[in-house]
Design an enzyme around this catalytic site. Structure first.
Site, PDB file in Angstrom:
ATOM      1  N   GLN A 263       0.800  -1.215   0.000  1.00 28.90           N
ATOM      2  CA  GLN A 263       0.000   0.000   0.000  1.00 28.90           C
ATOM      3  C   GLN A 263       0.842   1.279   0.000  1.00 28.90           C
ATOM      4  OE1 GLN A 263      -2.638  -1.880   3.252  1.00 28.90           O
ATOM      5  NE2 GLN A 263      -4.014  -0.433   2.256  1.00 28.90           N
TER       6      GLN A 263
ATOM      7  N   ARG B  11       3.959   0.251  12.784  1.00 28.25           N
ATOM      8  CA  ARG B  11       3.733  -1.104  12.276  1.00 28.25           C
ATOM      9  C   ARG B  11       3.753  -1.038  10.748  1.00 28.25           C
ATOM     10  NH1 ARG B  11      -1.766  -3.898  11.047  1.00 28.25           N
ATOM     11  NH2 ARG B  11      -1.026  -5.936  10.408  1.00 28.25           N
TER      12      ARG B  11
ATOM     13  N   HIS C 288       1.385  -9.363   4.596  1.00 40.93           N
ATOM     14  CA  HIS C 288       0.162  -8.558   4.495  1.00 40.93           C
ATOM     15  C   HIS C 288      -0.399  -8.709   3.067  1.00 40.93           C
ATOM     16  CE1 HIS C 288      -2.014  -4.907   6.421  1.00 40.93           C
ATOM     17  NE2 HIS C 288      -2.651  -5.124   5.282  1.00 40.93           N
TER      18      HIS C 288
ATOM     19  N   ASN D 242      -1.369 -10.825   8.457  1.00 41.74           N
ATOM     20  CA  ASN D 242      -2.417  -9.826   8.622  1.00 41.74           C
ATOM     21  C   ASN D 242      -3.749 -10.365   8.115  1.00 41.74           C
ATOM     22  OD1 ASN D 242      -3.341  -6.946   9.087  1.00 41.74           O
ATOM     23  ND2 ASN D 242      -3.957  -7.241   6.963  1.00 41.74           N
ATOM     24  N   GLU D 243      -4.743 -10.384   8.980  1.00 39.40           N
ATOM     25  CA  GLU D 243      -6.127 -10.690   8.591  1.00 39.40           C
ATOM     26  C   GLU D 243      -6.273 -11.864   7.626  1.00 39.40           C
ATOM     27  OE1 GLU D 243      -8.036  -7.206   7.044  1.00 39.40           O
ATOM     28  OE2 GLU D 243      -7.824  -6.069   8.888  1.00 39.40           O
TER      29      GLU D 243
ATOM     30  N   ASN E 179      -7.579  -6.050  14.549  1.00 37.46           N
ATOM     31  CA  ASN E 179      -7.970  -4.905  13.732  1.00 37.46           C
ATOM     32  C   ASN E 179      -9.466  -4.695  13.899  1.00 37.46           C
ATOM     33  OD1 ASN E 179      -5.342  -4.961  12.886  1.00 37.46           O
ATOM     34  ND2 ASN E 179      -5.790  -5.627  10.786  1.00 37.46           N
TER      35      ASN E 179
ATOM     36  N   TYR F 200     -12.622  -1.896  13.008  1.00 37.69           N
ATOM     37  CA  TYR F 200     -13.062  -0.688  12.329  1.00 37.69           C
ATOM     38  C   TYR F 200     -14.525  -0.353  12.581  1.00 37.69           C
ATOM     39  CZ  TYR F 200      -8.801  -0.687   9.510  1.00 37.69           C
ATOM     40  OH  TYR F 200      -7.497  -0.627   9.111  1.00 37.69           O
TER      41      TYR F 200
ATOM     42  N   GLU G 122      -4.914  -2.197  14.170  1.00 36.24           N
ATOM     43  CA  GLU G 122      -5.506  -1.234  13.231  1.00 36.24           C
ATOM     44  C   GLU G 122      -6.832  -0.746  13.775  1.00 36.24           C
ATOM     45  OE1 GLU G 122      -5.974  -2.667   9.171  1.00 36.24           O
ATOM     46  OE2 GLU G 122      -4.017  -3.654   9.228  1.00 36.24           O
TER      47      GLU G 122
ATOM     48  N   TRP H 256      -4.779   3.117  11.899  1.00 37.93           N
ATOM     49  CA  TRP H 256      -4.657   2.903  10.456  1.00 37.93           C
ATOM     50  C   TRP H 256      -5.148   4.164   9.800  1.00 37.93           C
ATOM     51  CZ3 TRP H 256      -2.356  -0.908   7.702  1.00 37.93           C
ATOM     52  CH2 TRP H 256      -2.435  -0.752   6.306  1.00 37.93           C
TER      53      TRP H 256
ATOM     54  N   PHE I 145      -7.085   6.985   4.387  1.00 38.32           N
ATOM     55  CA  PHE I 145      -7.124   6.644   5.812  1.00 38.32           C
ATOM     56  C   PHE I 145      -6.037   7.354   6.614  1.00 38.32           C
ATOM     57  CE2 PHE I 145      -9.746   3.028   4.578  1.00 38.32           C
ATOM     58  CZ  PHE I 145     -10.458   2.724   5.732  1.00 38.32           C
TER      59      PHE I 145
HETATM   60  C1  GBH Z   1      -7.772  -3.532   6.754  1.00 42.07           C
HETATM   61  O1  GBH Z   1      -8.734  -4.535   6.560  1.00 42.07           O
HETATM   62  C2  GBH Z   1      -6.487  -3.918   6.049  1.00 42.07           C
HETATM   63  O2  GBH Z   1      -5.656  -4.683   6.910  1.00 42.07           O
HETATM   64  C3  GBH Z   1      -5.704  -2.726   5.539  1.00 42.07           C
HETATM   65  O3  GBH Z   1      -4.688  -3.140   4.663  1.00 42.07           O
HETATM   66  C4  GBH Z   1      -6.652  -1.756   4.873  1.00 42.07           C
HETATM   67  O4  GBH Z   1      -5.993  -0.656   4.313  1.00 42.07           O
HETATM   68  C5  GBH Z   1      -7.629  -1.297   5.933  1.00 42.07           C
HETATM   69  O5  GBH Z   1      -8.400  -2.397   6.315  1.00 42.07           O
HETATM   70  C6  GBH Z   1      -8.602  -0.241   5.461  1.00 42.07           C
HETATM   71  O6  GBH Z   1      -9.468  -0.762   4.507  1.00 42.07           O
HETATM   72  O7  GBH Z   1     -16.169  -4.292   2.910  1.00 42.07           O
HETATM   73  O8  GBH Z   1     -16.734  -5.552   0.976  1.00 42.07           O
HETATM   74  O9  GBH Z   1     -16.645  -3.140   0.836  1.00 42.07           O
HETATM   75  C7  GBH Z   1     -10.007  -4.313   7.154  1.00 42.07           C
HETATM   76  C8  GBH Z   1     -11.027  -5.206   6.486  1.00 42.07           C
HETATM   77  C9  GBH Z   1     -11.583  -5.707   4.219  1.00 42.07           C
HETATM   78  C10 GBH Z   1     -12.586  -3.879   5.315  1.00 42.07           C
HETATM   79  C11 GBH Z   1     -12.041  -5.144   2.885  1.00 42.07           C
HETATM   80  C12 GBH Z   1     -12.989  -3.291   3.998  1.00 42.07           C
HETATM   81  C13 GBH Z   1     -13.549  -3.671   1.752  1.00 42.07           C
HETATM   82  C14 GBH Z   1     -14.435  -4.491   0.952  1.00 42.07           C
HETATM   83  N1  GBH Z   1     -11.397  -4.658   5.183  1.00 42.07           N
HETATM   84  N2  GBH Z   1     -13.221  -4.314   3.038  1.00 42.07           N
HETATM   85  S1  GBH Z   1     -16.110  -4.352   1.445  1.00 42.07           S
END
Ligand code: GBH
Length: 517
Positions: free
Chosen positions: A26, A82, A126, A171-172, A317, A319, A391, A451, A467
């Site tokens: 990224q 990180r 990642h 990662n995830e 993580n 959100y 995150e 993040w 972000f």
């Molecule tokens: C994180 O994943 C990632 O670890 C990081 O790399 C990324 O930049 C950050 O999120 C911000 O996005 O929900 O179907 O519209 C968090 C999980 C997975 C949530 C993908 C957003 C987008 C597709 N993310 N999702 S959707």
């Protein structure tokens, strides 16, 4: 205002770590420079332009390959950073002779951080599998990846183990497995050919959306366990570091009070967090075993023992949150994707009302309480493991985003200037309040990472949303964007917040002034 209260932030333990996070693909850019080999995300961006907004690629990222001196301000923005290492930058073919130039880059970055007392937290993987391994045997679909991953991890422990005291293996894995192999929205873009899911058609050349995600997750867990066992047996005693894995989960609120809804909530947590955390702590979740049945690979007893307690800490993580309800499944139909297996519906709305404020088409519904609830759930169910929030963050869209007019009605309005991000500061402040509540209920939370440090390539959203605590100007010169960096309001807030916390840490034996944001 989404700020639930303006209480002072004064209950962080002295060794609590505040940081910011990023990932290699990224931010680095320079995808073809310095001997780097391609990863599956390079290929995905090239070949699936319809799936990445604006046909974006890893260029320019945030320009971090050349601008690694990101944190060398007079005073630090954070205490920790990180970042992830690009596997194909240090091993262009995934294995074999290391690329010295690639290793040198990470040495420079780590030395730079250490010289400013910023602790490196390193994510080993990642999502950017070397394309060479994908071509050779299908990457994480094959068990062969385990040896190559462990060999790669061994290289990193050997090179950087003297300086890096916090390692994150993966990662995830949830997102990598379900989006990469269930819907095909992420690299490597596998799904059942001509999949129609949720009314949307996906074009993928190959795949199997009800089996591959489980195979991939299985191999990720095996690779994780082997790397941890290598670290523990050969490095930990001399390097004195810690190793863990980063998982992601939303919090799920029951949509209503029916018993079936509460059971659906339980399954939601089991299929998101438990899929990975259960085998790391106990063994595979029963609900997964009974619902996924013979499509769920089985760990041998030896593997299962190796997995158990194979972490010093869990990275989490967080959100956003959603409502969940029961969706009984008719077994005469084959499930379409792995998303059918938990037999739940997940929705951010209840009776048309969103679970929290959000920008019109953003997936981040702001629900700080979910963080506390998730932390306490983990504390109870998994015997209070050490946790770093690796995150937590919120996005804003670019001004030219096509949902602009409506978007301004949301709770995180498009800022009038790109650095005027009051909503981000409120987002972090309110999540930190909930985290403090979890601490006072004795959840063992050791740190918190925003993040992200910088605006960067946001996967399928390309460069349409941001972000960062730091704004990156992509527009100055389209051919050679100079990627000027400007701290947003939230960065200034975080810096103030941290210096207050530090004062508090210094005087904590005395009665001291309020620490207010
Ligand atoms: C994180 O994943 C990632 O670890 C990081 O790399 C990324 O930049 C950050 O999120 C911000 O996005 O929900 O179907 O519209 C968090 C999980 C997975 C949530 C993908 C957003 C987008 C597709 N993310 N999702 S959707």
């Amino acid at each position: 205002s989404i700020l639930s209260n303006h209480k002072p932030h004064n209950s962080f333990p002295p060794d609590f770590v505040f940081g910011a996070a990023s990932s290699a693909f990224q931010v680095e850019g320079a995808t073809k420079d310095g001997g780097r080999g391609p990863s599956i995300w390079d290929t995905f961006c090239e070949q699936s332009k319809d799936k990445v907004a604006g046909g974006a690629t890893g260029e320019p990222g945030a320009g971090s390959y050349y601008r690694y001196k990101v944190l060398s301000n007079k005073s630090n923005l954070t205490e920790a950073y990180r970042f992830s290492i690009s596997w194909s930058r240090v091993l262009p073919k995934g294995r074999g002779t290391p690329n010295r130039q690639g290793l040198q880059y990470y040495h420079k970055l780590i030395d730079e951080l250490c010289s400013h007392d910023i602790e490196p937290f390193v994510t080993i993987f990642h999502w950017d599998v070397p394309q060479a391994l994908e071509d050779e045997y299908g990457g994480f679909l094959s068990r062969k990846i385990v040896d190559d991953y462990v060999n790669y991890a061994n290289l990193l422990f050997t090179e950087f183990g003297g300086k890096v005291k916090h390692w994150i293996t993966m990662n995830e894995p949830l997102m990598f497995a379900t989006l990469g192999y269930g819907t095909g929205m992420f690299a490597p873009g596998h799904c059942t050919p001509d999949l129609v899911y949720g009314g949307v058609g996906y074009s993928c050349p190959a795949g199997d959306s009800i089996r591959e995600p489980y195979k991939v997750a299985h191999n990720i867990l095996l690779a994780h366990a082997e790397a941890v066992s290598l670290y523990k047996n050969s490095f930990q005693a001399k390097d004195k570091g810690q190793i863990g894995i980063t998982l992601v989960s939303q919090w799920f609120e029951p949509y209503d009070n029916q018993i079936a809804t509460h059971e659906a909530q339980k399954r939601a947590l089991e299929f998101n967090l438990g899929w990975f955390l259960d085998p790391l702590k106990f063994e595979t979740t029963l609900s997964m075993r009974s619902l996924v049945r013979d499509r769920l690979p089985i760990f041998t007893e030896e593997e299962s023992n190796k997995l158990k307690d194979s972490f010093d800490f869990i990275g989490l993580n967080y959100y956003t949150s959603a409502y969940v309800k029961d969706r009984p499944y008719n077994y005469t139909d084959e499930p379409t994707t792995c998303y059918d297996d938990p037999q739940i519906d997940i929705t951010p709305l209840r009776g048309g009302v969103p679970i929290g404020p959000h920008e019109r088409d953003s997936w981040v519904y702001v629900y700080p309480k979910g963080l506390k609830k998730l932390l306490l759930y983990i504390k109870e169910k998994y015997n209070n493991p050490s946790i770093y929030i690796t995150e937590n963050g919120v996005l804003e869209y670019n001004k030219d985003h096509h949902f602009m007019p409506e978007a301004t009605q949301g709770a995180n309005p498009i800022p009038s200037t790109p650095i005027d991000d009051i909503f981000r500061m409120e987002y972090h402040s309110s999540h930190l309040h909930e985290l403090e509540d979890a601490l006072s209920s004795r959840a063992d939370v050791k740190g918190y990472f925003v993040w992200s440090l910088l605006d960067s390539f946001e996967w399928i959203f390309g460069y349409t949303c941001r972000f960062g605590l730091t704004y990156i100007d992509y527009t100055t010169n389209p051919d050679h964007p100079d990627l000027t960096r400007r701290p947003k309001q939230s960065a200034r807030w975080l810096k103030r917040f941290l210096s207050n916390i530090k004062k508090h840490k210094l005087y904590e034996t005395q009665e001291t002034a309020d620490i207010v944001m």
